[in-house]
Design a protein around this motif. Sequence first.
Motif, PDB file in Angstrom:
ATOM      1  N   GLU A 145     105.442  71.988   2.629  1.00 35.34           N
ATOM      2  CA  GLU A 145     105.604  72.626   3.932  1.00 35.34           C
ATOM      3  C   GLU A 145     105.750  71.627   5.077  1.00 35.34           C
ATOM      4  O   GLU A 145     106.287  71.964   6.131  1.00 35.34           O
ATOM      5  CB  GLU A 145     104.440  73.571   4.212  1.00 35.34           C
ATOM      6  N   ASP A 146     105.298  70.398   4.895  1.00 32.65           N
ATOM      7  CA  ASP A 146     105.406  69.380   5.943  1.00 32.65           C
ATOM      8  C   ASP A 146     106.640  68.493   5.792  1.00 32.65           C
ATOM      9  O   ASP A 146     106.782  67.509   6.514  1.00 32.65           O
ATOM     10  CB  ASP A 146     104.148  68.500   5.961  1.00 32.65           C
ATOM     11  N   ASN A 147     107.527  68.816   4.873  1.00 31.92           N
ATOM     12  CA  ASN A 147     108.724  68.013   4.649  1.00 31.92           C
ATOM     13  C   ASN A 147     109.931  68.732   5.265  1.00 31.92           C
ATOM     14  O   ASN A 147     110.835  69.195   4.584  1.00 31.92           O
ATOM     15  CB  ASN A 147     108.927  67.758   3.151  1.00 31.92           C
ATOM     16  N   ALA A 148     109.926  68.804   6.597  1.00 30.39           N
ATOM     17  CA  ALA A 148     110.935  69.578   7.327  1.00 30.39           C
ATOM     18  C   ALA A 148     112.354  69.055   7.116  1.00 30.39           C
ATOM     19  O   ALA A 148     113.292  69.843   7.039  1.00 30.39           O
ATOM     20  CB  ALA A 148     110.592  69.596   8.816  1.00 30.39           C
ATOM     21  N   ARG A 149     112.512  67.740   7.026  1.00 34.11           N
ATOM     22  CA  ARG A 149     113.862  67.188   6.840  1.00 34.11           C
ATOM     23  C   ARG A 149     114.466  67.670   5.522  1.00 34.11           C
ATOM     24  O   ARG A 149     115.612  68.115   5.470  1.00 34.11           O
ATOM     25  CB  ARG A 149     113.814  65.671   6.893  1.00 34.11           C
ATOM     26  N   ALA A 150     113.687  67.581   4.440  1.00 33.11           N
ATOM     27  CA  ALA A 150     114.176  68.035   3.142  1.00 33.11           C
ATOM     28  C   ALA A 150     114.436  69.540   3.161  1.00 33.11           C
ATOM     29  O   ALA A 150     115.468  70.010   2.669  1.00 33.11           O
ATOM     30  CB  ALA A 150     113.190  67.676   2.037  1.00 33.11           C
ATOM     31  N   GLU A 151     113.521  70.283   3.733  1.00 38.69           N
ATOM     32  CA  GLU A 151     113.683  71.737   3.797  1.00 38.69           C
ATOM     33  C   GLU A 151     114.963  72.115   4.538  1.00 38.69           C
ATOM     34  O   GLU A 151     115.711  72.998   4.108  1.00 38.69           O
ATOM     35  CB  GLU A 151     112.464  72.370   4.474  1.00 38.69           C
ATOM     36  N   ALA A 152     115.264  71.421   5.631  1.00 39.46           N
ATOM     37  CA  ALA A 152     116.480  71.704   6.395  1.00 39.46           C
ATOM     38  C   ALA A 152     117.723  71.415   5.553  1.00 39.46           C
ATOM     39  O   ALA A 152     118.691  72.189   5.575  1.00 39.46           O
ATOM     40  CB  ALA A 152     116.500  70.881   7.684  1.00 39.46           C
ATOM     41  N   PHE A 153     117.715  70.314   4.794  1.00 41.02           N
ATOM     42  CA  PHE A 153     118.860  70.013   3.940  1.00 41.02           C
ATOM     43  C   PHE A 153     119.047  71.105   2.890  1.00 41.02           C
ATOM     44  O   PHE A 153     120.162  71.574   2.661  1.00 41.02           O
ATOM     45  CB  PHE A 153     118.712  68.652   3.250  1.00 41.02           C
ATOM     46  N   TYR A 154     117.960  71.511   2.232  1.00 38.92           N
ATOM     47  CA  TYR A 154     118.067  72.509   1.176  1.00 38.92           C
ATOM     48  C   TYR A 154     118.664  73.806   1.725  1.00 38.92           C
ATOM     49  O   TYR A 154     119.500  74.436   1.079  1.00 38.92           O
ATOM     50  CB  TYR A 154     116.716  72.772   0.523  1.00 38.92           C
ATOM     51  N   GLN A 174      95.061  71.189  -1.118  1.00 36.81           N
ATOM     52  CA  GLN A 174      95.412  72.104  -0.026  1.00 36.81           C
ATOM     53  C   GLN A 174      96.916  72.169   0.231  1.00 36.81           C
ATOM     54  O   GLN A 174      97.372  72.950   1.064  1.00 36.81           O
ATOM     55  CB  GLN A 174      94.709  71.665   1.262  1.00 36.81           C
ATOM     56  N   ALA A 175      97.694  71.345  -0.464  1.00 31.68           N
ATOM     57  CA  ALA A 175      99.139  71.294  -0.236  1.00 31.68           C
ATOM     58  C   ALA A 175      99.772  72.654  -0.505  1.00 31.68           C
ATOM     59  O   ALA A 175      99.358  73.376  -1.405  1.00 31.68           O
ATOM     60  CB  ALA A 175      99.773  70.239  -1.136  1.00 31.68           C
ATOM     61  N   ARG A 176     100.767  72.972   0.294  1.00 30.98           N
ATOM     62  CA  ARG A 176     101.521  74.208   0.113  1.00 30.98           C
ATOM     63  C   ARG A 176     102.970  73.830  -0.184  1.00 30.98           C
ATOM     64  O   ARG A 176     103.638  73.235   0.644  1.00 30.98           O
ATOM     65  CB  ARG A 176     101.437  75.078   1.363  1.00 30.98           C
ATOM     66  N   GLU A 177     103.416  74.187  -1.379  1.00 24.60           N
ATOM     67  CA  GLU A 177     104.781  73.908  -1.824  1.00 24.60           C
ATOM     68  C   GLU A 177     105.569  75.218  -1.781  1.00 24.60           C
ATOM     69  O   GLU A 177     105.159  76.221  -2.363  1.00 24.60           O
ATOM     70  CB  GLU A 177     104.776  73.343  -3.247  1.00 24.60           C
ATOM     71  N   LEU A 178     106.703  75.195  -1.092  1.00 18.23           N
ATOM     72  CA  LEU A 178     107.532  76.376  -0.914  1.00 18.23           C
ATOM     73  C   LEU A 178     108.688  76.349  -1.904  1.00 18.23           C
ATOM     74  O   LEU A 178     109.385  75.335  -2.024  1.00 18.23           O
ATOM     75  CB  LEU A 178     108.089  76.411   0.511  1.00 18.23           C
ATOM     76  N   GLU A 179     108.893  77.453  -2.594  1.00 21.21           N
ATOM     77  CA  GLU A 179     109.994  77.531  -3.557  1.00 21.21           C
ATOM     78  C   GLU A 179     111.278  77.951  -2.848  1.00 21.21           C
ATOM     79  O   GLU A 179     111.287  78.894  -2.056  1.00 21.21           O
ATOM     80  CB  GLU A 179     109.678  78.539  -4.659  1.00 21.21           C
ATOM     81  N   TYR A 180     112.348  77.236  -3.162  1.00 19.70           N
ATOM     82  CA  TYR A 180     113.693  77.574  -2.710  1.00 19.70           C
ATOM     83  C   TYR A 180     114.559  77.765  -3.943  1.00 19.70           C
ATOM     84  O   TYR A 180     114.396  77.046  -4.929  1.00 19.70           O
ATOM     85  CB  TYR A 180     114.276  76.467  -1.827  1.00 19.70           C
ATOM     86  N   VAL A 181     115.475  78.730  -3.891  1.00 18.98           N
ATOM     87  CA  VAL A 181     116.316  79.028  -5.045  1.00 18.98           C
ATOM     88  C   VAL A 181     117.786  79.105  -4.637  1.00 18.98           C
ATOM     89  O   VAL A 181     118.123  79.430  -3.497  1.00 18.98           O
ATOM     90  CB  VAL A 181     115.907  80.353  -5.743  1.00 18.98           C
ATOM     91  N   LEU A 182     118.618  78.795  -5.597  1.00 13.60           N
ATOM     92  CA  LEU A 182     120.067  78.953  -5.461  1.00 13.60           C
ATOM     93  C   LEU A 182     120.515  79.714  -6.691  1.00 13.60           C
ATOM     94  O   LEU A 182     120.353  79.245  -7.818  1.00 13.60           O
ATOM     95  CB  LEU A 182     120.759  77.586  -5.387  1.00 13.60           C
ATOM     96  N   GLU A 183     121.023  80.915  -6.473  1.00 14.20           N
ATOM     97  CA  GLU A 183     121.477  81.750  -7.583  1.00 14.20           C
ATOM     98  C   GLU A 183     122.799  81.216  -8.127  1.00 14.20           C
ATOM     99  O   GLU A 183     123.604  80.642  -7.392  1.00 14.20           O
ATOM    100  CB  GLU A 183     121.647  83.203  -7.125  1.00 14.20           C
ATOM    101  N   ARG A 184     123.004  81.427  -9.410  1.00 13.06           N
ATOM    102  CA  ARG A 184     124.253  81.018 -10.060  1.00 13.06           C
ATOM    103  C   ARG A 184     125.422  81.713  -9.346  1.00 13.06           C
ATOM    104  O   ARG A 184     125.378  82.920  -9.122  1.00 13.06           O
ATOM    105  CB  ARG A 184     124.198  81.428 -11.530  1.00 13.06           C
TER     106      ARG A 184
END
Length: 189
Positions: A145-154, A174-184
């Motif tokens: 959640e604190d990796n805004a640069r990577a999140e913006a690219f994704y 305590q880290a929060r990892e957000l899942e992002y997906v790209l459908e086929r």
Amino acid sequence: MNLHGVRPVSAGEWEKAKELRLSALRDPVAPVAFLENIVEAEAQPDEFWQGRTAGASSGRAVRQFVAEAPDGSWDGSVTVLVEEGGTIDYFGEVVEKAQGHLVGVFVRPAQRGTGVTEALFAAALEWAWSLDGPALGRVRLFVHEDNARAEAFYRRYGFVASGRIVVGTPSDPQARELEYVLERPAADR
């Protein structure tokens, strides 16, 4: 402008793979970008790196792609893990259908914003979508959640937040990892 060639690693390139991974783990954003840390990685024997690179160079289970500069140096990498349907993923959840999982995304700071990351993702996804038996229905990744640069690219690349949040990593409970997906893509179904 990106003058890099992007290709899968070869089994014998473990020394370059090791150097690039150690560089990634020294990056200031590494604590929120990777589950591994530099101390753990530096402690690994050469056999570890040889096995890791060989395993990522062939077969269906995993493939590592590197961005190679004209002088032969490596400036970036991404790895695709294939999570087969019915298996348990890294977070202890059952994978319903075969999917890809992008990990180890890294581009050296001097090459960020030059198209290297896009080229790496294009190669990784082309490989993922080309797999047969069973075909991958989607590719996912997790971003701190604190990796805004990577999140913006994704997001720019087309990945969409799934709403799934995983709390806790080996180094930060305590880290929060957000899942992002790209459908086929429909054309590849």
